[in-house]
Design an enzyme around this catalytic site. Structure first.
Site, PDB file in Angstrom:
ATOM      1  N   GLY A   3     -44.298 -30.061  12.153  1.00 24.91           N
ATOM      2  CA  GLY A   3     -44.552 -29.547  10.820  1.00 24.91           C
ATOM      3  C   GLY A   3     -43.304 -29.517   9.977  1.00 24.91           C
ATOM      4  O   GLY A   3     -42.189 -29.694  10.488  1.00 24.91           O
ATOM      5  N   PRO A   4     -43.454 -29.304   8.692  1.00 25.25           N
ATOM      6  CA  PRO A   4     -42.293 -29.249   7.792  1.00 25.25           C
ATOM      7  C   PRO A   4     -41.358 -28.110   8.175  1.00 25.25           C
ATOM      8  O   PRO A   4     -41.750 -27.162   8.865  1.00 25.25           O
ATOM      9  CB  PRO A   4     -42.925 -29.011   6.405  1.00 25.25           C
ATOM     10  CG  PRO A   4     -44.364 -29.408   6.549  1.00 25.25           C
ATOM     11  CD  PRO A   4     -44.722 -29.118   7.970  1.00 25.25           C
ATOM     12  N   PRO A   5     -40.103 -28.178   7.743  1.00 22.62           N
ATOM     13  CA  PRO A   5     -39.157 -27.091   8.039  1.00 22.62           C
ATOM     14  C   PRO A   5     -39.607 -25.774   7.419  1.00 22.62           C
ATOM     15  O   PRO A   5     -40.160 -25.735   6.324  1.00 22.62           O
ATOM     16  CB  PRO A   5     -37.841 -27.579   7.406  1.00 22.62           C
ATOM     17  CG  PRO A   5     -37.999 -29.065   7.272  1.00 22.62           C
ATOM     18  CD  PRO A   5     -39.456 -29.305   7.040  1.00 22.62           C
ATOM     19  N   GLY A  42     -42.557 -21.914  10.541  1.00 25.46           N
ATOM     20  CA  GLY A  42     -42.720 -20.892  11.569  1.00 25.46           C
ATOM     21  C   GLY A  42     -42.942 -21.428  12.959  1.00 25.46           C
ATOM     22  O   GLY A  42     -43.554 -20.742  13.792  1.00 25.46           O
ATOM     23  N   LYS A  43     -42.452 -22.619  13.263  1.00 27.21           N
ATOM     24  CA  LYS A  43     -42.648 -23.188  14.601  1.00 27.21           C
ATOM     25  C   LYS A  43     -41.906 -22.370  15.661  1.00 27.21           C
ATOM     26  O   LYS A  43     -42.468 -22.062  16.720  1.00 27.21           O
ATOM     27  CB  LYS A  43     -42.174 -24.648  14.613  1.00 27.21           C
ATOM     28  CG  LYS A  43     -42.930 -25.557  13.649  1.00 27.21           C
ATOM     29  CD  LYS A  43     -42.492 -26.995  13.759  1.00 27.21           C
ATOM     30  CE  LYS A  43     -41.095 -27.218  13.210  1.00 27.21           C
ATOM     31  NZ  LYS A  43     -41.015 -27.021  11.757  1.00 27.21           N
ATOM     32  N   THR A  44     -40.667 -22.019  15.379  1.00 28.86           N
ATOM     33  CA  THR A  44     -39.892 -21.225  16.342  1.00 28.86           C
ATOM     34  C   THR A  44     -40.494 -19.833  16.514  1.00 28.86           C
ATOM     35  O   THR A  44     -40.594 -19.321  17.635  1.00 28.86           O
ATOM     36  CB  THR A  44     -38.434 -21.118  15.870  1.00 28.86           C
ATOM     37  OG1 THR A  44     -37.890 -22.427  15.703  1.00 28.86           O
ATOM     38  CG2 THR A  44     -37.596 -20.349  16.880  1.00 28.86           C
ATOM     39  N   HIS A  78     -38.123 -32.868 -27.689  1.00 31.28           N
ATOM     40  CA  HIS A  78     -38.419 -33.535 -26.416  1.00 31.28           C
ATOM     41  C   HIS A  78     -39.379 -32.688 -25.577  1.00 31.28           C
ATOM     42  O   HIS A  78     -40.417 -33.181 -25.107  1.00 31.28           O
ATOM     43  CB  HIS A  78     -37.109 -33.775 -25.657  1.00 31.28           C
ATOM     44  CG  HIS A  78     -37.278 -34.497 -24.358  1.00 31.28           C
ATOM     45  ND1 HIS A  78     -36.781 -35.753 -24.135  1.00 31.28           N
ATOM     46  CD2 HIS A  78     -37.887 -34.132 -23.194  1.00 31.28           C
ATOM     47  CE1 HIS A  78     -37.078 -36.142 -22.914  1.00 31.28           C
ATOM     48  NE2 HIS A  78     -37.731 -35.162 -22.311  1.00 31.28           N
ATOM     49  N   GLU A  79     -39.045 -31.421 -25.388  1.00 33.96           N
ATOM     50  CA  GLU A  79     -39.879 -30.551 -24.560  1.00 33.96           C
ATOM     51  C   GLU A  79     -41.200 -30.241 -25.245  1.00 33.96           C
ATOM     52  O   GLU A  79     -42.227 -30.080 -24.571  1.00 33.96           O
ATOM     53  CB  GLU A  79     -39.129 -29.263 -24.233  1.00 33.96           C
ATOM     54  CG  GLU A  79     -37.818 -29.457 -23.484  1.00 33.96           C
ATOM     55  CD  GLU A  79     -37.981 -30.268 -22.219  1.00 33.96           C
ATOM     56  OE1 GLU A  79     -39.086 -30.256 -21.626  1.00 33.96           O
ATOM     57  OE2 GLU A  79     -37.018 -30.925 -21.818  1.00 33.96           O
ATOM     58  N   HIS A  94     -43.613 -32.990 -24.312  1.00 27.76           N
ATOM     59  CA  HIS A  94     -44.232 -32.767 -23.001  1.00 27.76           C
ATOM     60  C   HIS A  94     -45.353 -31.735 -23.099  1.00 27.76           C
ATOM     61  O   HIS A  94     -46.454 -31.932 -22.564  1.00 27.76           O
ATOM     62  CB  HIS A  94     -43.182 -32.254 -22.002  1.00 27.76           C
ATOM     63  CG  HIS A  94     -42.239 -33.301 -21.504  1.00 27.76           C
ATOM     64  ND1 HIS A  94     -42.650 -34.488 -20.962  1.00 27.76           N
ATOM     65  CD2 HIS A  94     -40.877 -33.313 -21.451  1.00 27.76           C
ATOM     66  CE1 HIS A  94     -41.599 -35.196 -20.595  1.00 27.76           C
ATOM     67  NE2 HIS A  94     -40.505 -34.502 -20.891  1.00 27.76           N
TER      68      HIS A  94
END
Length: 659
Positions: A222-224, A227-229, A443-444, A447
């Protein structure tokens, strides 16, 4: 590392400090011996006994030491030594003398009377024992110290060599007692997968009586920050078993064979603690595919991997030892590592969804003082795409922001400011002249107007500002109302159209173009090329043309194939150019049709610097702002983070990018 290894390391540190102390003592003893035995100052003058008697009568002897000399074979034989008075010299200039010979009792008394009482010293004769102490003992002492140091040095060197190949795994028996599945949120599916491991460790007969065997290894992918650890620690905590944690990089060293030895030692420790869990974080550091890359791979890393493969599923069974690995690069792992019998199953720990983010926030919010205005559900809705680690950092940044404002509790405005800081960078007060501010405002505004017109309700305008954040001079933020799992062709074309609107809005007022739209152009071009080459959203049909775009040196064999002809490459470029050009024309038309709203939004930006999305919608629909501008965001506006990949460059503005 186990407690025994920790104790060994501590003892080793104390042993390494002892040689230094021994050297200090040795040097001090040598200095004392030299100072005691060797005369200081001028060289010793050899005189006769008669000369000493004459000097004593003349009061030229400053100190005198008389010692019997039994080696001469006579009781009246003496050794005389001392210092002479030196006229006109400093206190350090002394003439030392020595004499040996027969001294009668009358001469002895004459010497005693001629020399001052406190300067005359009579020393007993040296015995065999004192001669031994003065002559032999220092030599034996120094030799013993040297031999002792050589012995300890060789012993420590041998011990260090043995410890170097020891496992660096850390035994976290105490920590896992307080980590359970209640502390893990946002990955319910992954928790269901690993609960079987806990059930087996608690009651193995429930499975073995039917002939089932527990998976020997679980690979968490999974992505960093997802919560894997933490999930691996929760497995050990729920099962109440020892938990050995080690990083994949800890196996690899510059010395040949150390990695394989550490793998064997790690599993040897685990066997003694069985049932036990071994957690290998970032396993791709040691588990990359063998024989890949320039030069045929890395022999030392491959030996380490071979040792790991044998330990996980070789001739010797590892009963009660479960290996949990974690990586975000499962695509580069060796296939032998992924087969059943080693890592039997892969558990994908994905970014949390809306419900998962709220649960993660509830876990982390326990240690913060949150105000009544903080709604965790709303925070979860404005943090699309954030991992568990990102959410913890968000609350921490909000607390830091509240602390800078001298508040007692964290308010919702602090968290929203922290979210904007994390997603877009910290707000900067950069000096810009009126021309730059005017160009950035139009410019903004371009958008904002285009996105407000073409939005289908899934990507509302969050806010638009001409205050620099990060590396951008200004930005328009468009945030999804929900987790977006897929993008339609219509929505992608709308994103490209919005990205092109910034340059058009700038051109309307200045009559010229600048490099301020460089980031917008890159995003639009990249998105259009993905539509053509990856997603089959052009007249070229549903064909992928990016088969040869993978990067080498990622653990795979080097192979390059030409997937299309030069004519096809030309057609791809034409299709990409067509998509961008059509959306550029579309944006020009929208801004021309809403030129009055475009101008009013730009003027409002020049006056207030930041407008909320609701203000732009009011100007677009009614021609003026109805909601007053306050220092905090509009309460009912749904706010979501921008999609990944929108980091602005210096002098550019940001726009949404779903790629």
């Amino acid at each position: 590392m186990s407690q025994d290894n920790n104790d060994d390391n501590k003892n080793g540190n104390r042993i390494n400090a002892k040689p230094l102390l021994v050297w200090v003592i040795l040097i001090g003893l040598v200095a004392l011996l030299v100072n005691y035995s060797a005369p200081a100052g001028n060289s010793v003058q050899q005189l006769g006994v008669g000369q000493v008697l004459s000097l004593a009568q003349e009061k030229k002897i400053k100190t005198l030491t008389v010692r019997p000399d039994p080696s001469a074979g006579s009781d009246s034989w003496y050794q005389l030594s001392g210092e002479l008075e030196v006229k006109g010299a400093g206190p350090e200039d002394k003439a030392r003398f020595a004499a040996a010979g027969r001294v009668t009792e009358k001469e002895f008394e004459s010497l005693r009377g001629a020399v001052a009482k406190d300067a005359f010293k009579e020393v007993p004769a040296q015995t065999g024992f004192t001669m031994f102490l003065y002559n032999v003992l220092p030599t034996l002492l120094i030799s013993g110290i040297v031999l002792f140091m050589m012995y300890r040095f060789l012993k420590n060197a041998n011990r260090g060599a043995m410890q170097f190949a020891k496992s660096r795994a850390r035994l976290n028996a105490n920590e896992t007692e307080g980590t359970t599945f209640k502390d893990v949120a946002g990955c319910d599916e992954a928790k269901e997968e690993v609960k079987e491991i806990v059930d087996f460790l608690k009651d193995p007969k429930r499975f073995t009586k039917m002939g089932a065997t527990i998976p020997k290894g679980i690979l968490m992918v999974g992505p960093p920050g997802t919560g894997k650890t933490l999930l691996a620690r929760a497995v050990a905590g729920e099962a109440k078993v020892p938990f050995l944690s080690i990083s994949g990089s800890d196996f690899v060293e510059m010395f040949v064979g150390v990695g394989a030895a550490r793998v064997r030692d790690t599993f040897e420790q685990a066997r003694k603690l069985a049932p036990c869990i071994i957690f290998i974080d970032e396993i791709d550091a040691v588990g990359r595919q063998r024989g890949a890359g320039v030069g045929g791979g890395n022999d030392e890393r491959e030996q380490t991997l071979n040792s790991l493969l044998v330990e996980m599923d070789g001739f010797d069974g590892q009963a009660g030892v479960i290996v949990i690995g974690a990586t975000n690069r499962a695509d580069v792992l060796d296939q032998a590592l992924l087969r059943p019998g080693r890592f039997d199953r892969q558990v994908y720990v994905d970014l949390p969804d809306l419900k998962g983010r709220e649960a993660v926030l509830a876990v982390h919010a326990k240690r913060f003082q949150l105000g009544a205005s903080v709604d965790l559900n709303r925070v979860a809705r404005i943090t699309t795409g954030m991992s568990g680690a990102d959410l913890a950092n968000l609350l921490n940044e909000g607390a830091l922001h509240a602390g800078r404002r001298n508040r007692d509790k964290v308010e919702m405005s602090d968290i929203e400011e922290a979210r904007d800081k994390i997603a877009y960078g910290r707000e900067r007060r950069r000096a810009m002249d009126e021309e730059d501010r005017r160009s950035t405002a139009y410019h903004e505004a371009g958008h904002a107007i285009v996105q407000a017109v073409i939005d289908d309700g899934t990507m509302p305008l969050h806010k638009v500002t001409i205050l620099p954040r990060g590396r951008a001079l200004g930005m328009a933020m468009f945030l999804p109302k929900k987790d977006i799992l897929g993008y339609s062709k219509v929505r992608l074309l709308s994103y490209i159209c919005t990205a092109m609107a910034g340059r058009i809005g700038e051109k309307v007022v200045t009559g010229d173009i600048s490099n301020g739209a460089s980031s917008d152009i890159k995003q639009a071009t990249r998105m259009a090329r993905q539509m053509v080459c990856d997603w089959g959203m052009s007249e070229l049909g549903p064909i992928s043309y990016n088969e040869n775009s993978d990067t080498i040196f990622l653990g795979r064999e080097i192979s390059r194939t030409q997937s299309h002809s030069d004519e096809t490459a030309r057609r791809i470029d034409e299709a990409v150019s067509k998509i961008v050009s059509e959306q550029y024309t579309r944006a020009e038309k929208i801004i021309a049709e809403n030129s009055d709203a475009h101008r009013k939004v730009a003027e409002a930006l020049l006056e207030h610097e930041t407008l909320d999305g609701v203000h732009v919608m009011e100007i677009l629909k009614t021609g003026s702002m109805q909601t007053p501008i306050v220092g905090t965001p509009v309460p009912n506006l749904v706010r979501e983070p921008i999609a990944p990949g929108t980091e602005p460059e210096a002098g550019t503005q940001t726009s949404p990018n779903p790629a």
